[in-house]
Enzyme design. Structure first.
Site, PDB file in Angstrom:
ATOM      1  N   ASP A  22      -9.947 -55.810  -2.496  1.00  0.00           N
ATOM      2  CA  ASP A  22     -10.360 -55.665  -3.895  1.00  0.00           C
ATOM      3  C   ASP A  22      -9.181 -55.084  -4.674  1.00  0.00           C
ATOM      4  O   ASP A  22      -8.884 -53.890  -4.581  1.00  0.00           O
ATOM      5  CB  ASP A  22     -11.583 -54.735  -3.996  1.00  0.00           C
ATOM      6  CG  ASP A  22     -11.984 -54.455  -5.439  1.00  0.00           C
ATOM      7  OD1 ASP A  22     -11.271 -54.892  -6.367  1.00  0.00           O
ATOM      8  OD2 ASP A  22     -13.017 -53.780  -5.630  1.00  0.00           O
ATOM      9  N   HIS A 137     -15.422 -40.169 -14.030  1.00  0.00           N
ATOM     10  CA  HIS A 137     -16.032 -41.379 -14.608  1.00  0.00           C
ATOM     11  C   HIS A 137     -17.516 -41.496 -14.261  1.00  0.00           C
ATOM     12  O   HIS A 137     -18.230 -42.317 -14.827  1.00  0.00           O
ATOM     13  CB  HIS A 137     -15.319 -42.640 -14.113  1.00  0.00           C
ATOM     14  CG  HIS A 137     -13.890 -42.725 -14.545  1.00  0.00           C
ATOM     15  ND1 HIS A 137     -13.529 -42.719 -15.877  1.00  0.00           N
ATOM     16  CD2 HIS A 137     -12.728 -42.788 -13.840  1.00  0.00           C
ATOM     17  CE1 HIS A 137     -12.198 -42.778 -15.963  1.00  0.00           C
ATOM     18  NE2 HIS A 137     -11.694 -42.814 -14.744  1.00  0.00           N
ATOM     19  N   ASP A 174      -6.134 -36.310 -16.677  1.00  0.00           N
ATOM     20  CA  ASP A 174      -6.077 -37.642 -16.055  1.00  0.00           C
ATOM     21  C   ASP A 174      -5.779 -38.666 -17.167  1.00  0.00           C
ATOM     22  O   ASP A 174      -6.140 -38.454 -18.316  1.00  0.00           O
ATOM     23  CB  ASP A 174      -7.438 -37.936 -15.409  1.00  0.00           C
ATOM     24  CG  ASP A 174      -7.453 -39.212 -14.590  1.00  0.00           C
ATOM     25  OD1 ASP A 174      -7.430 -39.128 -13.359  1.00  0.00           O
ATOM     26  OD2 ASP A 174      -7.510 -40.320 -15.203  1.00  0.00           O
ATOM     27  N   HIS A 176      -7.012 -41.547 -17.582  1.00  0.00           N
ATOM     28  CA  HIS A 176      -8.201 -42.288 -18.016  1.00  0.00           C
ATOM     29  C   HIS A 176      -9.161 -41.360 -18.748  1.00  0.00           C
ATOM     30  O   HIS A 176      -9.207 -40.163 -18.481  1.00  0.00           O
ATOM     31  CB  HIS A 176      -8.935 -42.893 -16.805  1.00  0.00           C
ATOM     32  CG  HIS A 176      -8.108 -43.846 -15.999  1.00  0.00           C
ATOM     33  ND1 HIS A 176      -7.399 -43.436 -14.893  1.00  0.00           N
ATOM     34  CD2 HIS A 176      -7.875 -45.173 -16.155  1.00  0.00           C
ATOM     35  CE1 HIS A 176      -6.773 -44.489 -14.384  1.00  0.00           C
ATOM     36  NE2 HIS A 176      -7.038 -45.561 -15.132  1.00  0.00           N
ATOM     37  N   ASP A 267      -2.407 -39.501 -12.628  1.00  0.00           N
ATOM     38  CA  ASP A 267      -2.041 -40.856 -13.040  1.00  0.00           C
ATOM     39  C   ASP A 267      -1.444 -40.841 -14.446  1.00  0.00           C
ATOM     40  O   ASP A 267      -0.968 -41.862 -14.941  1.00  0.00           O
ATOM     41  CB  ASP A 267      -3.246 -41.818 -12.948  1.00  0.00           C
ATOM     42  CG  ASP A 267      -4.544 -41.197 -13.419  1.00  0.00           C
ATOM     43  OD1 ASP A 267      -4.497 -40.139 -14.075  1.00  0.00           O
ATOM     44  OD2 ASP A 267      -5.617 -41.773 -13.136  1.00  0.00           O
ATOM     45  N   TYR A 307      -2.007 -42.251  -8.483  1.00  0.00           N
ATOM     46  CA  TYR A 307      -1.905 -43.368  -7.528  1.00  0.00           C
ATOM     47  C   TYR A 307      -0.490 -43.689  -7.084  1.00  0.00           C
ATOM     48  O   TYR A 307      -0.281 -44.581  -6.271  1.00  0.00           O
ATOM     49  CB  TYR A 307      -2.610 -44.606  -8.121  1.00  0.00           C
ATOM     50  CG  TYR A 307      -4.008 -44.216  -8.547  1.00  0.00           C
ATOM     51  CD1 TYR A 307      -5.000 -44.010  -7.591  1.00  0.00           C
ATOM     52  CD2 TYR A 307      -4.316 -43.943  -9.883  1.00  0.00           C
ATOM     53  CE1 TYR A 307      -6.269 -43.572  -7.948  1.00  0.00           C
ATOM     54  CE2 TYR A 307      -5.579 -43.506 -10.256  1.00  0.00           C
ATOM     55  CZ  TYR A 307      -6.557 -43.323  -9.280  1.00  0.00           C
ATOM     56  OH  TYR A 307      -7.787 -42.869  -9.633  1.00  0.00           O
TER      57      TYR A 307
HETATM   58  N1  Q9C Z   1     -10.327 -54.150 -14.874  1.00  0.00           N
HETATM   59  C1  Q9C Z   1      -9.561 -42.482 -11.774  1.00  0.00           C
HETATM   60  O1  Q9C Z   1      -8.376 -42.344 -12.044  1.00  0.00           O
HETATM   61  N2  Q9C Z   1      -9.672 -49.603 -13.260  1.00  0.00           N
HETATM   62  N3  Q9C Z   1     -10.195 -43.633 -11.893  1.00  0.00           N
HETATM   63  C2  Q9C Z   1     -10.562 -50.706 -13.495  1.00  0.00           C
HETATM   64  C3  Q9C Z   1     -10.932 -52.972 -14.348  1.00  0.00           C
HETATM   65  C4  Q9C Z   1     -10.361 -48.472 -12.751  1.00  0.00           C
HETATM   66  C5  Q9C Z   1      -9.519 -44.796 -12.394  1.00  0.00           C
HETATM   67  C6  Q9C Z   1      -9.897 -51.896 -14.083  1.00  0.00           C
HETATM   68  C7  Q9C Z   1      -9.535 -47.203 -12.811  1.00  0.00           C
HETATM   69  C8  Q9C Z   1     -10.344 -46.007 -12.351  1.00  0.00           C
HETATM   70  C9  Q9C Z   1     -10.332 -41.320 -11.242  1.00  0.00           C
HETATM   71 ZN    ZN Z   2      -7.475 -41.711 -13.792  1.00  0.00          ZN
END
Ligand code: Q9C
Ligand code: ZN
Length: 511
Positions: A22, A137, A174, A176, A267, A307
Site C-alpha cells: 500500500d 488524526h 507535525d 499534517h 515530518d 518518515y
Molecule cells: N492520498 C501522520 O503523520 N497520507 N499521519 C494520505 C492520501 C496520509 C500522516 C494520502 C498521511 C498521514 C501521523
Molecule cells: Zn504527520
C-alpha cells in the site's frame, strides 16, 4: 520544582506493521521507533533520562475520547486474518491494521498517560514518549492517517479530569493537520489547540476546509483552536520561529497553561517525503526550549509523524537533549520568514484578534515602536543592518531592551503580558536574525518588570548564543541583589550607577 526528563519506549510498539502493499501507508514503519531509540542511545541520552515503563491504556481511558463502536472494531481486529484486516483497513482513509495493532495502540495511549502522570505527580519535570501508532488524526469514531486512538487528546482529557486542570495547551508541530484533535476539542475552551500544517490552499491531505486559519473553534471554544496553514512547501527554520514568535508564544503566555502537550511529528523537518519542508533538526531544540518556559516546565512530548529516518531520529535527539536542559544549538541561515509564511501568520492573527488581549492591544505598542517593527517581518534587511556594528555582541541589553521598557511606561494599562508580547514579537526576532555569539543583557533599576519577568526574559534569550549570556543588573544601593537561576551565564550586579553612565560604561567595553 521537579527535575528530570522521562523517556518512555517499548519495543512492543514496533510490531504494528503493514502486511500488504500500500503505497500510501508504507512509510509508517517500525524502524521509525527503533532508529529514534538507537540514536538516543548513541548520543548517551537514554541513560540521562528517567526510564518510565509504558502500560496499556484501559478501555475506560480510550472511551474518554472515542466511541464504544470504535473501540469494539479495533478490538475485533486482533483475531482477524490478513484478508479481513485488509477489508477493515479499507473503511478508513490511510490506515492499516495488523493483528497486534490494537495492543500497540493501547500501549501508545498508556505510554502517553504514564508520561502525563510522571509530570503531573512531579516525578519528572518533562519527558518524551516514543509511540506507534500515532494519534492526532484519529477521531471519536474513526481511524485516520496512520492513527487509531488519539493519544494526545486522551492525555489532555485524562489530565483535565484526574488533575482538575483548567488550561491545557496542545502544540501540534507535525506537518499534517491534527483534524482529529481539532474535532475533539473545538468546543472546549480549556484546551488550546495549535497546529501548523502543510495546506497549499487545501490541496494537501487531508484537504479540509476546516484546516484553514478561519477555523477558530466553536461555541465556548471560540478562540481556542489555532490553525496556521502553510500554503507553500519548503518552509524553513525562520518560518517556524516566526510562527512561534508572532502567533503561538504570545497566545500561550496569555493562556497560561497548567500543562503543555506536544503532538510531536517530525515530518515537518528537512528531508521528509510527506512534508517537503526545510527546517533542520536544530529548530526542534528551539521550539522545545520555548515551550519549556510555560506551565512551570510541565511539558509532555508525544511522537506523531516523521518518515525520514535520519531527520526523524536527529530531531528526536534534539528534542530530548533540550528537555534535559542542554544548551540549545545555534541556528544558522536566512532568518527572514518567506512571504507566504508572513501571509499565513497575518491571516491567523487577524482571525484571532477578537479573542486575545495581546492581539487587541497590539496597535498600542506597535505604533510606539513602529519604525522598529518593520524589522520583524523584514529581518533580512535588518540583519544586514545590525551586522554593520563591528561587535560580536547583540546590543540588546542597552538599546532594544531599554527602548521597549521605556515605551511601555507610556502605556496606560501596560502589564507584564504586553511586555512579553513585545519581547516575543520584537526583541526575539531581532535577536534571532542577528545570531549573536554572546548575549548581553542590562537591567536598569527603574524597571516595572518583576523577578519572574526578568527570569523569563533571560530564559527566552538562552536559546541564543549557545546559552552564553552576560547579564549586568543595576540595583539601587542597599537593595536586595537579584538571584537568577541561570546556567551557563555570567552575571554581575552593579549598584549606584546612574543609568546613562552605566550604558556608556558598557558601550566602551564592548565597542
Ligand atoms: N492520498 C501522520 O503523520 N497520507 N499521519 C494520505 C492520501 C496520509 C500522516 C494520502 C498521511 C498521514 C501521523
Ligand atoms: Zn504527520
Amino acid at each position: 520544582m521537579a527535575s528530570g526528563t522521562a523517556l518512555i519506549y517499548d519495543e512492543e510498539m514496533t510490531t504494528h506493521k503493514l502486511l500488504w502493499s500500500d503505497p500510501i501507508c508504507d512509510i509508517e514503519v517500525p524502524e521509525r521507533l527503533s532508529s529514534s531509540y538507537e540514536q538516543l542511545k548513541c548520543y548517551h541520552l537514554v541513560e540521562r533520562c528517567v526510564q518510565v515503563p509504558a502500560r496499556e491504556g484501559s478501555e475506560e481511558e480510550i472511551l474518554l475520547v472515542h466511541s464504544s463502536e470504535h473501540l469494539e472494531v479495533a478490538k475485533s481486529t486482533q483475531t482477524m486474518n490478513e484478508e479481513e484486516l485488509k477489508r477493515v483497513s479499507g473503511n478508513y482513509d490511510a490506515f492499516f491494521f495488523h493483528p497486534n495493532t490494537y495492543c500497540c495502540a493501547r500501549l501508545a495511549v498508556g505510554a502517553t498517560l504514564q508520561l502525563v502522570d510522571a509530570v503531573m505527580l512531579g516525578k519528572v519535570c518533562n519527558g518524551m514518549a516514543l509511540v506507534r501508532p500515532p494519534g492526532h488524526h484519529s477521531q471519536k469514531n474513526a481511524a485516520n492517517g496512520f492513527c487509531l486512538f488519539n493519544n494526545v487528546a486522551i492525555a489532555a482529557e485524562y489530565a483535565k479530569r484526574k488533575y482538575s486542570l483548567q488550561r491545557i495547551l496542545i502544540v501540534d508541530w507535525d506537518v499534517h493537520h491534527g483534524q482529529g484533535t481539532q474535532y475533539i476539542f473545538e468546543e472546549d475552551p480549556s484546551v488550546l489547540y495549535f497546529s501548523w500544517h502543510r495546506y497549499e490552499h487545501q490541496e494537501f491531505w487531508p484537504s479540509l476546509k476546516e484546516s484553514d486559519y478561519d477555523a477558530v473553534g466553536l461555541g465556548r471554544g471560540k478562540g481556542f483552536n489555532v490553525n496556521l496553514p502553510w500554503n507553500k512547501v519548503g518552509m524553513e527554520n525562520s518560518d517556524y520561529l516566526a510562527a512561534f514568535f508572532h502567533v503561538l508564544l504570545p497566545m500561550a503566555f496569555e493562556f497560561d497553561p497548567e500543562l503543555v502537550i506536544v503532538s510531536s511529528g517530525y515530518d515537518s523537518g528537512i528531508g521528509d517525503p510527506e512534508g517537503q519542508m526545510n527546517a533542520t533538526p536544530e529548530v526542534f531544540a528551539h521550539l522545545t526550549h520555548f515551550l519549556m518556559q510555560l506551565a512551570n516546565g510541565r511539558l509532555c512530548v508525544i511522537l506523531e509523524g516523521g518518515y525520514h529516518l535520519k531527520s526523524l531520529s536527529e530531531s528526536v535527539c534534539m528534542t530530548v537533549k533540550t528537555l534535559l536542559g542542554d544548551p540549545v544549538p545555534q541556528i544558522t541561515g536566512e532568518m527572514a520568514p518567506c512571504l507566504s509564511a508572513v501571509e499565513s501568520i497575518q491571516n491567523v492573527r487577524a482571525a484571532h484578534k477578537p479573542y486575545w488581549k495581546w492581539l487587541m492591544y497590539e496597535g498600542n505598542y506597535y505604533s510606539i515602536s513602529s519604525s522598529k517593527c518593520n524589522w520583524q517581518m523584514d529581518s533580512c534587511r535588518h540583519s544586514k543592518l545590525l551586522r554593520l556594528i563591528p561587535c560580536f555582541v547583540l546590543y540588546l541589553g542597552i538599546w532594544s531592551f531599554t527602548f521597549v521598557l521605556n515605551s511601555f511606561s507610556l502605556l496606560k494599562d501596560a502589564e507584564g503580558n504586553d511586555f512579553f508580547a513585545a519581547v516575543l514579537g520584537f526583541i526575539l526576532p531581532i535577536a534571532y536574525s542577528y545570531q549573536p555569539d554572546l548575549t548581553v543583557i542590562a537591567v536598569g533599576p527603574n524597571r516595572s518588570l518583576g523577578i519572574s519577568g526578568i527570569s523569563l526574559l533571560f530564559a527566552l534569550l538562552q536559546g541564543l548564543a549557545e546559552s552564553r549570556i552576560f547579564a549586568v543588573i543595576e540595583v539601587r544601593s542597599g537593595a536586595k541583589p537579584i538571584q537568577l537561576k541561570i546556567r551557563y551565564s555570567l552575571s554581575c550586579q552593579l549598584s549606584g550607577f546612574r543609568h546613562t553612565l552605566f550604558c556608556s560604561l558598557l558601550k566602551c567595553h564592548l565597542l
